[in-house]
Each structure stands twice: as C-alpha cells, then as structure tokens.
Design a protein around this motif. Structure first.
Motif, mmCIF file in Angstrom:
data_model
loop_
_atom_site.group_PDB
_atom_site.id
_atom_site.type_symbol
_atom_site.label_atom_id
_atom_site.label_comp_id
_atom_site.label_asym_id
_atom_site.label_seq_id
_atom_site.Cartn_x
_atom_site.Cartn_y
_atom_site.Cartn_z
ATOM 1 N N UNK A 104 0.812 -1.210 0.000
ATOM 2 C CA UNK A 104 0.000 0.000 0.000
ATOM 3 C C UNK A 104 0.852 1.269 0.000
ATOM 4 N N UNK A 105 1.908 1.292 0.803
ATOM 5 C CA UNK A 105 2.750 2.485 0.926
ATOM 6 C C UNK A 105 3.535 2.786 -0.339
ATOM 7 N N UNK A 106 4.054 1.742 -0.969
ATOM 8 C CA UNK A 106 4.891 1.921 -2.157
ATOM 9 C C UNK A 106 4.109 1.742 -3.456
ATOM 10 N N UNK A 157 13.827 -7.703 -3.791
ATOM 11 C CA UNK A 157 13.510 -8.648 -2.708
ATOM 12 C C UNK A 157 12.500 -8.070 -1.735
ATOM 13 N N UNK A 158 11.557 -8.915 -1.346
ATOM 14 C CA UNK A 158 10.481 -8.465 -0.465
ATOM 15 C C UNK A 158 10.978 -8.105 0.927
ATOM 16 N N UNK A 159 11.954 -8.848 1.438
ATOM 17 C CA UNK A 159 12.470 -8.553 2.784
ATOM 18 C C UNK A 159 13.119 -7.172 2.826
ATOM 19 N N UNK A 160 13.870 -6.828 1.799
ATOM 20 C CA UNK A 160 14.507 -5.506 1.768
ATOM 21 C C UNK A 160 13.447 -4.407 1.690
ATOM 22 N N UNK A 161 12.398 -4.641 0.946
ATOM 23 C CA UNK A 161 11.319 -3.651 0.885
ATOM 24 C C UNK A 161 10.682 -3.453 2.253
ATOM 25 N N UNK A 162 10.459 -4.555 2.973
ATOM 26 C CA UNK A 162 9.896 -4.461 4.321
ATOM 27 C C UNK A 162 10.858 -3.699 5.236
#
Length: 137
Positions: free
Chosen positions: A35-37, A97-102
């Motif tokens: 949602x944020x990005x 990568x999803x973890x880096x985005x989090x």
C-alpha cells in the motif's frame, strides 16, 4: 461486486510461536509495503495455479522456481519471470527482494529500537528460510 481480489494464502502452522509470529508479522508488514509503495503483484491466474503446483513438491522452497512479476512497480507491464523463493524474498541482481522492501518501510517509521529489533528477528527468520539456512517444515 469487486472485480479483483488480493490474496495471501494461509501458511502451514509452524513448530513454534516465534515462527508463527514471524510469518504473520511479515505478511502484515508486506501488506503495508504494498500500500505504501503502490506495488503491483498481479500475475495471471494460470501462473498462480502453476505456482501452487510447484509449491506442493518436496523441497520446493529450495528447488523450484516460481512465476513472479519482473517489475512490481505500478507499471502497465505484466511481464513475469521465474525466480526462486530466495530471489523473491532476499532479492537478486535484477530484483530488490520483499524482505529488503519491508526493511526499507520499517526504516521510514518512527518506532522504538526494541520494537524494530524484534521485527528484524522475525524478518531474519523469513530470510534464512528462503536461503535454505533454516529448514522449512
């Protein structure tokens, strides 16, 4: 009626409360990231079906590749690629990568150090599972 849906499939119950919390927290944070990005994870339903078939195989986390969007920015491109779970979670040369985005999302929040540290422990479990450094159930 809604013409589209976003779905996170429930996971198997993990062996420990910490593992269950890790996956639950990661999914909640990932929804906030989307949602944020303003990210776009849409893939054709046929690709979802294929991913489900691949996911059911023994050691799929380490041995299979899954169909995933090559560009998760809200672009009109619907191009998909095959990536390992490690590449999807931890990134590669071509994918963040999803973890880096989090982690980037959390870095932009004003949260206490102790809370951020606990959240990082949860994220680290997800990252290690994706890399194969921790066994999956």
């Amino acid at each position: 009626t809604i013409g589209w849906r976003v779905e996170f499939r429930p996971l198997e119950v993990q062996f420990t409360d910490f593992e269950n919390a890790s996956f639950a927290v990661f999914i909640v944070l990932l929804t906030r990231v989307i949602l944020s990005f303003d990210l776009n994870f849409y893939i054709p339903i046929s690709a979802v079906d294929e991913n489900m078939q691949r996911a059911q195989k023994r050691d799929a986390c380490l041995k299979e590749k899954f169909i995933f969007r090559s560009d998760i920015a809200s672009s009109p491109s619907d191009e998909t690629v095959e990536m390992t779970i490690d590449e999807i979670i931890n990134g590669s040369q071509d994918f963040v990568g999803l973890a880096l985005l989090v982690e980037r999302y959390l870095d932009n929040l004003s949260i206490e150090i102790e809370t951020r540290s606990q959240l990082q422990e949860y994220i680290d479990l997800i990252k290690m599972r994706a890399m194969g450094k921790m066994r999956t159930p």
